[in-house]
Design a protein around this motif. Sequence first.
Motif, PDB file in Angstrom:
ATOM      1  N   UNK A 158       0.812  -1.221   0.000  1.00  0.00           N
ATOM      2  CA  UNK A 158       0.000   0.000   0.000  1.00  0.00           C
ATOM      3  C   UNK A 158       0.851   1.280   0.000  1.00  0.00           C
ATOM      4  N   UNK A 159       1.945   1.274   0.773  1.00  0.00           N
ATOM      5  CA  UNK A 159       2.753   2.480   0.894  1.00  0.00           C
ATOM      6  C   UNK A 159       3.937   2.478  -0.076  1.00  0.00           C
ATOM      7  N   UNK A 160       3.765   1.872  -1.224  1.00  0.00           N
ATOM      8  CA  UNK A 160       4.864   1.712  -2.178  1.00  0.00           C
ATOM      9  C   UNK A 160       5.505   3.045  -2.577  1.00  0.00           C
ATOM     10  N   UNK A 161       4.689   4.071  -2.763  1.00  0.00           N
ATOM     11  CA  UNK A 161       5.201   5.356  -3.255  1.00  0.00           C
ATOM     12  C   UNK A 161       5.686   6.272  -2.130  1.00  0.00           C
ATOM     13  N   UNK A 162       5.529   5.812  -0.877  1.00  0.00           N
ATOM     14  CA  UNK A 162       5.923   6.642   0.259  1.00  0.00           C
ATOM     15  C   UNK A 162       7.427   6.900   0.250  1.00  0.00           C
ATOM     16  N   UNK A 163       7.820   8.147   0.264  1.00  0.00           N
ATOM     17  CA  UNK A 163       9.236   8.506   0.305  1.00  0.00           C
ATOM     18  C   UNK A 163       9.943   8.446  -1.026  1.00  0.00           C
ATOM     19  N   UNK A 164       9.247   7.950  -2.045  1.00  0.00           N
ATOM     20  CA  UNK A 164       9.915   7.784  -3.341  1.00  0.00           C
ATOM     21  C   UNK A 164      10.252   9.128  -3.984  1.00  0.00           C
ATOM     22  N   UNK A 165       9.376  10.101  -3.806  1.00  0.00           N
ATOM     23  CA  UNK A 165       9.616  11.433  -4.364  1.00  0.00           C
ATOM     24  C   UNK A 165      10.902  12.033  -3.795  1.00  0.00           C
ATOM     25  N   UNK A 166      11.137  11.828  -2.492  1.00  0.00           N
ATOM     26  CA  UNK A 166      12.354  12.354  -1.866  1.00  0.00           C
ATOM     27  C   UNK A 166      13.598  11.658  -2.413  1.00  0.00           C
ATOM     28  N   UNK A 167      13.508  10.345  -2.628  1.00  0.00           N
ATOM     29  CA  UNK A 167      14.628   9.616  -3.216  1.00  0.00           C
ATOM     30  C   UNK A 167      14.954  10.146  -4.607  1.00  0.00           C
ATOM     31  N   UNK A 168      13.930  10.323  -5.434  1.00  0.00           N
ATOM     32  CA  UNK A 168      14.142  10.823  -6.795  1.00  0.00           C
ATOM     33  C   UNK A 168      14.705  12.241  -6.780  1.00  0.00           C
ATOM     34  N   UNK A 169      14.252  13.053  -5.828  1.00  0.00           N
ATOM     35  CA  UNK A 169      14.775  14.412  -5.680  1.00  0.00           C
ATOM     36  C   UNK A 169      16.251  14.376  -5.290  1.00  0.00           C
ATOM     37  N   UNK A 170      16.611  13.474  -4.354  1.00  0.00           N
ATOM     38  CA  UNK A 170      18.009  13.331  -3.945  1.00  0.00           C
ATOM     39  C   UNK A 170      18.880  12.884  -5.118  1.00  0.00           C
ATOM     40  N   UNK A 171      18.397  11.931  -5.885  1.00  0.00           N
ATOM     41  CA  UNK A 171      19.140  11.469  -7.064  1.00  0.00           C
ATOM     42  C   UNK A 171      19.354  12.623  -8.039  1.00  0.00           C
ATOM     43  N   UNK A 185      18.234   3.971 -13.550  1.00  0.00           N
ATOM     44  CA  UNK A 185      18.191   2.869 -14.506  1.00  0.00           C
ATOM     45  C   UNK A 185      16.772   2.347 -14.666  1.00  0.00           C
ATOM     46  N   UNK A 186      16.067   2.230 -13.538  1.00  0.00           N
ATOM     47  CA  UNK A 186      14.694   1.765 -13.617  1.00  0.00           C
ATOM     48  C   UNK A 186      14.153   1.300 -12.283  1.00  0.00           C
ATOM     49  N   UNK A 187      12.867   1.019 -12.284  1.00  0.00           N
ATOM     50  CA  UNK A 187      12.139   0.560 -11.101  1.00  0.00           C
ATOM     51  C   UNK A 187      11.893  -0.935 -11.226  1.00  0.00           C
ATOM     52  N   UNK A 188      12.118  -1.663 -10.124  1.00  0.00           N
ATOM     53  CA  UNK A 188      11.897  -3.114 -10.076  1.00  0.00           C
ATOM     54  C   UNK A 188      10.789  -3.398  -9.064  1.00  0.00           C
ATOM     55  N   UNK A 189       9.724  -4.022  -9.508  1.00  0.00           N
ATOM     56  CA  UNK A 189       8.650  -4.406  -8.586  1.00  0.00           C
ATOM     57  C   UNK A 189       9.040  -5.691  -7.866  1.00  0.00           C
ATOM     58  N   UNK A 190       8.928  -5.684  -6.535  1.00  0.00           N
ATOM     59  CA  UNK A 190       9.266  -6.852  -5.732  1.00  0.00           C
ATOM     60  C   UNK A 190       8.056  -7.295  -4.913  1.00  0.00           C
ATOM     61  N   UNK A 210       5.000   7.596 -12.063  1.00  0.00           N
ATOM     62  CA  UNK A 210       6.452   7.733 -12.217  1.00  0.00           C
ATOM     63  C   UNK A 210       6.842   7.881 -13.670  1.00  0.00           C
ATOM     64  N   UNK A 211       7.631   8.884 -13.930  1.00  0.00           N
ATOM     65  CA  UNK A 211       8.161   9.072 -15.278  1.00  0.00           C
ATOM     66  C   UNK A 211       9.549   8.427 -15.358  1.00  0.00           C
ATOM     67  N   UNK A 212       9.599   7.140 -15.068  1.00  0.00           N
ATOM     68  CA  UNK A 212      10.855   6.388 -15.041  1.00  0.00           C
ATOM     69  C   UNK A 212      10.677   5.084 -15.807  1.00  0.00           C
ATOM     70  N   UNK A 213      11.803   4.520 -16.230  1.00  0.00           N
ATOM     71  CA  UNK A 213      11.752   3.212 -16.868  1.00  0.00           C
ATOM     72  C   UNK A 213      11.344   2.169 -15.824  1.00  0.00           C
ATOM     73  N   UNK A 214      10.445   1.279 -16.196  1.00  0.00           N
ATOM     74  CA  UNK A 214      10.003   0.209 -15.297  1.00  0.00           C
ATOM     75  C   UNK A 214      10.324  -1.132 -15.946  1.00  0.00           C
TER      76      UNK A 214
END
Length: 268
Positions: A158-171, A185-190, A210-214
């Motif tokens: 449920x909380x998959x996207x939590x904190x992801x924006x901050x990670x992408x901003x840091x990158x 490089x891309x997102x991997x679903x686990x 997400x505007x990223x490669x999946x």
Amino acid sequence: MATVFAIANQKGGVGKSTTAVNLSACIAEQGYSVLVIDIDPQGNATSGLGVEKDKMQNSIYQVMLGECSISDCILHLRYKKHEDMKTFDLVPSDVNLSAVEVELVNQEDKEYLLKKRLEPIKDKYDYIIIDCPPSLNLLTINALTTADSVLIPIQCEFYALEGLAQLLYTIQLVHERLNSRLFVEGVIFTMYDSHTKLSRQVVDDVKENLNQYIFKTVIPRNVRLAEAPSYGLPVNIYDKKSEGAKSYKKLAKEIIKRRKALWQPGEA
């Protein structure tokens, strides 16, 4: 010259170390020379590859402090029935690494320490995979300044996207200020469960937001994949016929093919 991946997500429990261990083993199984660098003080990648942390002489902690060279720290991994696996090495970690940020507080260019320490041996490998801690601290920044690109595991919860924006901003900040060649490089679903509506919904939400490669390969929930770390084995060695092993083998091939397509468009 090696391709360097940082596997990062500030959210814990997303399969980051699981991906570092099993992806690296499956790439090595394809005939490439691989180095895993465990830069997480929890040392899950270290134990997951069968190394007893309390018996190590040197770890990435000593490397970061300049107390030994990275060559002095490398462990050569060997597994029964896989003696033919090409170079598969590890720079291990342990809990002492948790203090490194305080110890390096007055160090100049501390964001580049890992990059500098790695330089003498970088040419010896095809792929270098860095397992980052679940936080955006100095260790993660060091991994990002060293890496060519970032792999982001996302748990199908449920909380998959939590904190992801901050990670992408840091990158993005690291790309702009410290490492201009860094990209995602891309997102991997686990931990994907095809039987639940939630897993399918998380995948759809991430793709929409997400505007990223999946990556096409998704990593399923799998008992054998969960068991393998307790035996200190990558899943492709613990149970090569399991769904977890098959998925990481497929992911390894997808990543190798993608790298060839990125740098040699006519040969992929």
